[in-house]
Design a protein around this motif. Sequence first.
Motif, PDB file in Angstrom:
ATOM      1  N   TRP A  53       0.809  -1.218   0.000  1.00 44.79           N
ATOM      2  CA  TRP A  53       0.000   0.000   0.000  1.00 44.79           C
ATOM      3  C   TRP A  53       0.839   1.264   0.000  1.00 44.79           C
ATOM      4  CZ3 TRP A  53       1.123   2.706   4.368  1.00 44.79           C
ATOM      5  CH2 TRP A  53       1.522   1.988   5.508  1.00 44.79           C
ATOM      6  N   TRP A  54       2.062   1.215   0.546  1.00 43.17           N
ATOM      7  CA  TRP A  54       2.858   2.443   0.586  1.00 43.17           C
ATOM      8  C   TRP A  54       3.439   2.780  -0.792  1.00 43.17           C
ATOM      9  CZ3 TRP A  54       3.910  -1.887   3.541  1.00 43.17           C
ATOM     10  CH2 TRP A  54       4.966  -2.698   3.128  1.00 43.17           C
ATOM     11  N   GLN A  58       1.020   7.216  -2.840  1.00 39.62           N
ATOM     12  CA  GLN A  58       2.312   7.904  -2.792  1.00 39.62           C
ATOM     13  C   GLN A  58       2.209   9.278  -2.154  1.00 39.62           C
ATOM     14  OE1 GLN A  58       4.165   7.766  -6.667  1.00 39.62           O
ATOM     15  NE2 GLN A  58       3.542   5.654  -7.010  1.00 39.62           N
ATOM     16  N   ASN A  63       0.119   7.913   3.970  1.00 40.34           N
ATOM     17  CA  ASN A  63       0.818   6.718   4.463  1.00 40.34           C
ATOM     18  C   ASN A  63       1.039   6.783   5.968  1.00 40.34           C
ATOM     19  OD1 ASN A  63       0.915   5.604   1.929  1.00 40.34           O
ATOM     20  ND2 ASN A  63       2.985   6.285   1.477  1.00 40.34           N
ATOM     21  N   GLN A  67      -0.388   4.054   8.687  1.00 41.45           N
ATOM     22  CA  GLN A  67       0.440   3.428   9.730  1.00 41.45           C
ATOM     23  C   GLN A  67      -0.200   3.585  11.103  1.00 41.45           C
ATOM     24  OE1 GLN A  67       4.452   5.200   8.482  1.00 41.45           O
ATOM     25  NE2 GLN A  67       5.022   3.296   9.484  1.00 41.45           N
ATOM     26  N   ALA A 477       6.546   0.181   5.494  1.00 39.94           N
ATOM     27  CA  ALA A 477       6.410   1.569   5.045  1.00 39.94           C
ATOM     28  C   ALA A 477       7.441   2.471   5.714  1.00 39.94           C
ATOM     29  CB  ALA A 477       4.993   2.063   5.327  1.00 39.94           C
ATOM     30  N   ARG A 481       9.951   4.540   3.080  1.00 39.31           N
ATOM     31  CA  ARG A 481       9.849   5.992   2.811  1.00 39.31           C
ATOM     32  C   ARG A 481      11.166   6.686   3.116  1.00 39.31           C
ATOM     33  NH1 ARG A 481       4.983   5.639   5.520  1.00 39.31           N
ATOM     34  NH2 ARG A 481       5.845   6.728   7.267  1.00 39.31           N
TER      35      ARG A 481
END
Length: 481
Positions: A53-54, A58, A63, A67, A477, A481
């Motif tokens: 999903w991350w 975008q 995101n 979380q 995630a 990132r």
Amino acid sequence: MTGAARIISSVVATAVLGGCAIGPNYKRPSVAEPPTFRGQATAEAASLADAPWWDVFQDPSLNALIQEALRNNYDVRIAAARVREARANFVVSRSDLYPSLDYGAGVSRSKITPGIQGGPGGPAPEASNFYYGTLTMSWELDIWGRIRRSNEAARATLLATEDARRGVWLTLVSDLGQAYFELLALDVRLQIARNSTDAYQRTYDLFLDRFQLGAASKLETSRAEGALGDAQANIPQLESDITAKENQISILLGRMPGPVPRGKPMYEQPIVPAVPVGLPSALLARRPDLRQVEQQLVSANARIGVAKAEFFPKLSLTALFGTASPEVSALTGGTATIWAVAGMLSGPLFNAGRTLGTYRASIAQWEQARAQYEQAVLIALREVSDALTALGKLNEAETGQARSVKALEEAVGHATDRYRQGLASYYEVLEAQQQLYPAQNTLAQIRRNRLLAHVQLYKALGGGWSLTDAEWAGQGAATTR
């Protein structure tokens, strides 16, 4: 060894080593598996659902919200507790395959009054103590596979619960993404309402000045004021909708209602007109809700074997070893040892059709589970087709609507210039403005629907179910990132 003992030994060996379990073995029902989804141009192995999903969303702010939701959402906590419950029940079911060993210990004190023949001159009754300690072993031999089928059903229930938790994760991610994009769309609509209010305010001020100078009529001024008031009325309603949407997102996050941080504006969110969706056959193995329904079918199939085994006798073995004595010292001295070994064969003879009714009910439950599974597959195919078609058609719709908005913006500018030069009436300006702002709102709604279709397609494909628990919880995630 006697003949009876040999027979019992043979039965035990066959039951334990042969692995016989009555009842049907599970076989997945044949379901519709078209070569492509409706709306899919060509079959392709890659799928949007393979991406975590991350990578799909975008937007760093979104995101971060996902979380937080995966950590704190109450539905996630409930689903995790259900998995722990199912795992514990599976352990309970599996324990029936093995012997159970229990202990017992006790002490008593009693006094028995002597009979009449003892006479009044006989000895007085005395109180006596009695001590005992025992170990008891019991074991039901699973001759017909009743316990193994029950264990199979419990294991399928556990797997179904785990897939249900993954379904909760996927639903939460999708619901949060949808609510977030709806919030961004409300922000755009609020900005359109404010811009239209400013434009109507300028028009009204212009008409008011011209009216005071005698160059405009009262009708024109009143119409301009009415348009201004109508535009102003939209602002508080949209502000209320934004607050409600933020509160909805806060509940998904598992926290008190409050403001929600934004990331990229709606028109800057990345979106593509077409994405790979993969093969329909992969949908059965990917979507957690389909996997959950299938495991429920596996459990129902195993329960048929459990019910069928109730027609046959059960063989149970018990053993007891211990000591009993009126003196505590004798318990450890080995002088008061007791033991017993027994075997029991039991089965139904007459219970007014209860065993047969239970068996028939288990078959009916399996038929229900099979129909639910087949229906769930069809619904999944429909959801993928709906989202896939919407994603493509909304791309075409946005192109046409963007063209309309651009032309209407130019029309408003030309009408305003003509009015200032005395070449057009107010009605020409008002008509252009009244066409522009609804068109801008429609464009915003189409863009929102494109983003929502992207989310719905990811959910319909069962995106990300194969990720590990840690990745779903946001650990992946955090490192990506």
